[in-house]
Write a protein that holds these residues in place. Sequence first.
Motif, mmCIF file in Angstrom:
data_model
loop_
_atom_site.group_PDB
_atom_site.id
_atom_site.type_symbol
_atom_site.label_atom_id
_atom_site.label_comp_id
_atom_site.label_asym_id
_atom_site.label_seq_id
_atom_site.Cartn_x
_atom_site.Cartn_y
_atom_site.Cartn_z
ATOM 1 N N GLN A 176 11.673 0.650 68.879
ATOM 2 C CA GLN A 176 12.392 1.150 70.816
ATOM 3 C C GLN A 176 10.833 2.048 71.468
ATOM 4 O OE1 GLN A 176 16.578 1.896 70.223
ATOM 5 N NE2 GLN A 176 16.049 3.774 71.024
ATOM 6 N N ARG A 204 7.806 0.674 72.617
ATOM 7 C CA ARG A 204 7.911 0.192 74.371
ATOM 8 C C ARG A 204 8.604 0.789 75.427
ATOM 9 N NH1 ARG A 204 11.351 -3.710 70.765
ATOM 10 N NH2 ARG A 204 13.637 -2.937 71.100
ATOM 11 N N PRO A 222 4.463 0.712 76.945
ATOM 12 C CA PRO A 222 3.125 -0.419 77.017
ATOM 13 C C PRO A 222 1.657 -1.126 77.060
ATOM 14 C CG PRO A 222 4.416 0.553 78.892
ATOM 15 C CD PRO A 222 4.071 1.605 78.214
#
Length: 334
Positions: free
Chosen positions: A13, A16, A19
């Motif tokens: 998480q 992310r 990117p």
Amino acid sequence: MIRRHTLTEHIMQEQRKYPGASGGFTGLLSDIATASKIIAREVRQAGLGNILGAAGSTNVSGDEVKKLDLIAHEIFVNVLERTGHLCIMASEEDEDPITIPDRFPAGKYVFVFDPLDGSSNIDANVSVGTIFSIFRKISTDERGGMVDILQPASEQICAGYIVYGSSTLFVYTVGHGVHGFTLDPTIGEYILSHEDIRMPDQGQVFSINEGNRSRWFDYTSDYVDWIKSSVPDEGRPYTARYIGSLVADFHRNLLYGGIFLYPEDRENPNGKLRLLYEAAPIAFLAEQAGGLATTGETSIRSIEPAELHQKVSLIVGSRNDVLAYERFRRGDRP
Ligand code: AHG
Ligand code: MN
Ligand code: MN
């Protein structure tokens, strides 16, 4: 079924949010978690396998080395050197930097660690831990060097510790708060148990080894006498708690609030704790949780390391408590 957020999911998480991330950092954190699970198993069974007690040597800091210090050191080196994520490592238990063998690929991260903190307690079954810090490689050398290790605490991209206590807890920060994960041994996964830990601005616990009092400078004695007589807002005087494992003492103060002090004294002008693999990671975590970490005069994060095992005074914990000590350190009195 209760939704159980694993460390792996939490790291993904976090990844992310970047990117362009390659996934290498995620892999490194997962490998650190794997090494810690192996150490947790060794610590749990230490009394059964003749791995308690002294290893018969002292480390570069002059500390007596325990068998489990070396076992923990070797586990981290063996697990992490082959992952391709690291360009170099540094450990309390090795005088020199640990290079990545040519047979393994080198990566872009630096891993600095105290494989087993508080090991003088291990034979008495008292909580011990691992403390670690991760930097990015800054040199052009594919396999890194001392310049990649001697980075100020402010350049850490990750800091964390694992407490091998009544449960095994993995606590880390990448600069977006501090999060704790409890190992569920039935599934071998770390499960989120302490999300976004915040250290109270004021505590009621002080942690210092009063056995060193005869060596303290006056400002330290005066502070300790004051904190023992002062009554914070809640009306109860401060409580003394000192385990002798930095990671365990800090973890308690992180959750409950309070101050941990290992200051300089007449015999140890820079205190006892090491900057790179004890004070700096603990300082990153403390600040991410809303606390402070200083030498009593300057913030730990601003210190430029000169040597791998250099020592530093460490005053860390709840913001108001650390600021109070700093007032004593500069000669003010309440
Ligand atoms: P380590 O076991 O890695 O050498 O660290 C021990 C440190 C730290 O964990 C603890 O806060 C401190 O030593 C305790 O020192 P004293 O026994 O002098 O109080
Ligand atoms: Mn230590
Ligand atoms: Mn240690």
